[in-house]
Scaffold this active site. Structure first.
Site, PDB file in Angstrom:
ATOM      1  N   ASP A  29       0.840  -1.197   0.000  1.00  0.00           N
ATOM      2  CA  ASP A  29       0.000   0.000   0.000  1.00  0.00           C
ATOM      3  C   ASP A  29       0.881   1.255   0.000  1.00  0.00           C
ATOM      4  O   ASP A  29       1.846   1.333   0.758  1.00  0.00           O
ATOM      5  CB  ASP A  29      -0.825  -0.098   1.303  1.00  0.00           C
ATOM      6  CG  ASP A  29      -1.942   0.897   1.404  1.00  0.00           C
ATOM      7  OD1 ASP A  29      -2.510   1.259   0.369  1.00  0.00           O
ATOM      8  OD2 ASP A  29      -2.257   1.305   2.544  1.00  0.00           O
ATOM      9  N   HIS A  45      -9.624   4.927  -0.495  1.00  0.00           N
ATOM     10  CA  HIS A  45      -8.709   4.945   0.658  1.00  0.00           C
ATOM     11  C   HIS A  45      -9.396   5.679   1.802  1.00  0.00           C
ATOM     12  O   HIS A  45     -10.404   6.351   1.605  1.00  0.00           O
ATOM     13  CB  HIS A  45      -7.419   5.672   0.273  1.00  0.00           C
ATOM     14  CG  HIS A  45      -6.486   4.820  -0.524  1.00  0.00           C
ATOM     15  ND1 HIS A  45      -5.269   4.402  -0.067  1.00  0.00           N
ATOM     16  CD2 HIS A  45      -6.606   4.285  -1.757  1.00  0.00           C
ATOM     17  CE1 HIS A  45      -4.673   3.666  -0.979  1.00  0.00           C
ATOM     18  NE2 HIS A  45      -5.466   3.581  -2.024  1.00  0.00           N
ATOM     19  N   SER A  69     -11.721   4.268   7.159  1.00  0.00           N
ATOM     20  CA  SER A  69     -12.085   4.319   8.586  1.00  0.00           C
ATOM     21  C   SER A  69     -12.956   5.531   8.885  1.00  0.00           C
ATOM     22  O   SER A  69     -12.687   6.635   8.395  1.00  0.00           O
ATOM     23  CB  SER A  69     -10.828   4.397   9.460  1.00  0.00           C
ATOM     24  OG  SER A  69     -10.098   3.208   9.363  1.00  0.00           O
ATOM     25  N   ASN A  88      -9.988   0.499   1.634  1.00  0.00           N
ATOM     26  CA  ASN A  88      -8.861   0.309   2.567  1.00  0.00           C
ATOM     27  C   ASN A  88      -9.218   0.750   3.983  1.00  0.00           C
ATOM     28  O   ASN A  88      -9.712   1.857   4.195  1.00  0.00           O
ATOM     29  CB  ASN A  88      -7.665   1.147   2.115  1.00  0.00           C
ATOM     30  CG  ASN A  88      -7.088   0.684   0.806  1.00  0.00           C
ATOM     31  OD1 ASN A  88      -7.600  -0.239   0.195  1.00  0.00           O
ATOM     32  ND2 ASN A  88      -6.018   1.321   0.380  1.00  0.00           N
ATOM     33  N   ILE A  89      -8.893  -0.131   4.909  1.00  0.00           N
ATOM     34  CA  ILE A  89      -9.130   0.157   6.332  1.00  0.00           C
ATOM     35  C   ILE A  89      -7.835  -0.067   7.099  1.00  0.00           C
ATOM     36  O   ILE A  89      -7.278  -1.173   7.078  1.00  0.00           O
ATOM     37  CB  ILE A  89     -10.218  -0.783   6.925  1.00  0.00           C
ATOM     38  CG1 ILE A  89     -11.524  -0.707   6.140  1.00  0.00           C
ATOM     39  CG2 ILE A  89     -10.438  -0.497   8.408  1.00  0.00           C
ATOM     40  CD1 ILE A  89     -12.331   0.555   6.328  1.00  0.00           C
ATOM     41  N   ASN A  90      -7.378   0.955   7.776  1.00  0.00           N
ATOM     42  CA  ASN A  90      -6.207   0.800   8.626  1.00  0.00           C
ATOM     43  C   ASN A  90      -6.481   1.323  10.042  1.00  0.00           C
ATOM     44  O   ASN A  90      -6.386   0.602  11.025  1.00  0.00           O
ATOM     45  CB  ASN A  90      -5.002   1.515   7.995  1.00  0.00           C
ATOM     46  CG  ASN A  90      -3.692   1.089   8.636  1.00  0.00           C
ATOM     47  OD1 ASN A  90      -3.687   0.419   9.661  1.00  0.00           O
ATOM     48  ND2 ASN A  90      -2.582   1.464   8.049  1.00  0.00           N
TER      49      ASN A  90
END
Ligand code: 13P
Length: 298
Positions: free
Chosen positions: A80, A222, A225, A244-246
């Site tokens: 990523d 992106h 969250s 995308n989850i961070n």
């Protein structure tokens, strides 16, 4: 096992999205994969450059391999926000399924040049590998800096959003497989302020322009969250196939690790005090899998 390209195209046709869940430690992977297993979902494990340097590229590949074998699930691995051709090349050679070149802070022509280089490199891989590798490009600027946005009352600047014409030109010139767009979300969350809304109008413009030009465009979101659920659902209808989850994983893991250590002040056995944070990651990821509609799609 079917390729990641297969799942991305299937997601596009059936209007669901595959989650990319970032990790920097095996405990988080345990929670992420437990969620995928419970819900029979394909998943992408993500590592940023920093995360991949901490875990190790080959180690990340080995983790993916062993979990694929053990669960039988389509588990993929993405590098990523890779910032250089060289690093992406190293990740591909180590065995990553996917690489994301983030040239969004570069002048567009430079972004195009390096993206083309990554795509050409992928195309020239040995047969059997070249058809399977996925390259993600990015057009538009993302903020990593939630505190700056907080000071600016979370107003994402119009000029940072993806310009639909530029996105189409970039796609035409680079032929990346999937494209990350800046449509109002940002990396990180600040739970004390309003959630970032997705600029669905901009997403629609990109989609319509692509359709007009008969270009199929697989989009990546992106900064997943803290994004309102309704916006996520609408974005999937507009062609977002990967989200995308961070931060939510980091938050679930770290806050519950702190609690677990506090509650069990005398416990020194990691596999005991790590169980609570692992379960919290699993719960957070299960909620995303259901929201993205990737359950029972493995
Ligand atoms: P969040 O940290 O906001 O979930 O964003 C993750 C991301 O986009 C990784 O590329």
């Amino acid at each position: 096992m079917r390729s990641l390209k297969y799942y991305l195209n299937k997601a596009y046709k059936e209007k669901w999205a595959i989650g990319q869940f970032n990790f920097s430690d095996f405990s988080q992977v345990k929670g992420i994969v437990a969620a995928a297993k419970n819900l029979n979902s394909p998943i992408i494990l993500g590592t940023s450059e920093g995360e991949s340097k901490f875990v190790g590229l080959s180690e990340a590949v080995a983790i993916r391999n062993v979990l694929r074998k053990e669960t039988g699930l389509p588990i993929f691995l993405n590098l990523d926000h890779g910032k250089s051709f060289e690093y992406l090349k190293t990740a591909v050679l180590a065995g990553y399924d996917m690489v994301h070149f983030d040239g969004s802070k570069l002048p567009i022509e430079e972004n195009i040049e390096i993206s083309k280089k990554v795509v050409n490199f992928a195309k020239n891989l040995p047969a059997g590998r070249q058809e399977r590798i996925v390259v993600e490009g990015e057009v538009g600027r993302f903020s990593n800096d939630a505190s700056r946005l907080y000071q600016e009352k979370f107003e994402i600047k119009e000029e940072d959003l993806t310009d639909p014409n530029e996105a189409l030109r970039y796609l035409g010139k680079t032929s990346v497989d999937v494209l990350a767009v800046s449509v109002g979300t940002f990396h990180g969350i600040d739970i004390s302020v309003v959630s970032p809304h997705i600029r669905l109008d901009r997403l629609k413009e990109i989609r319509q322009l692509a359709e007009k030009n008969k270009i199929s465009i697989l989009l990546v979101l992106h900064g997943g969250s803290g994004t309102p659920e309704e916006d996520i659902k609408e974005s999937i209808k507009l062609g977002v196939v990967k989200i995308n989850i961070n931060t939510e994983i980091r938050l679930a893991f770290t806050s519950n690790l702190r609690k677990s250590l506090d509650i069990n002040a005398n416990e020194i056995t990691p596999y005991k005090y790590l169980q609570v944070p692992i379960n919290s990651v699993q719960m957070a990821v299960e909620a995303k899998i259901k929201l993205f509609g990737s359950d029972n799609k493995a």
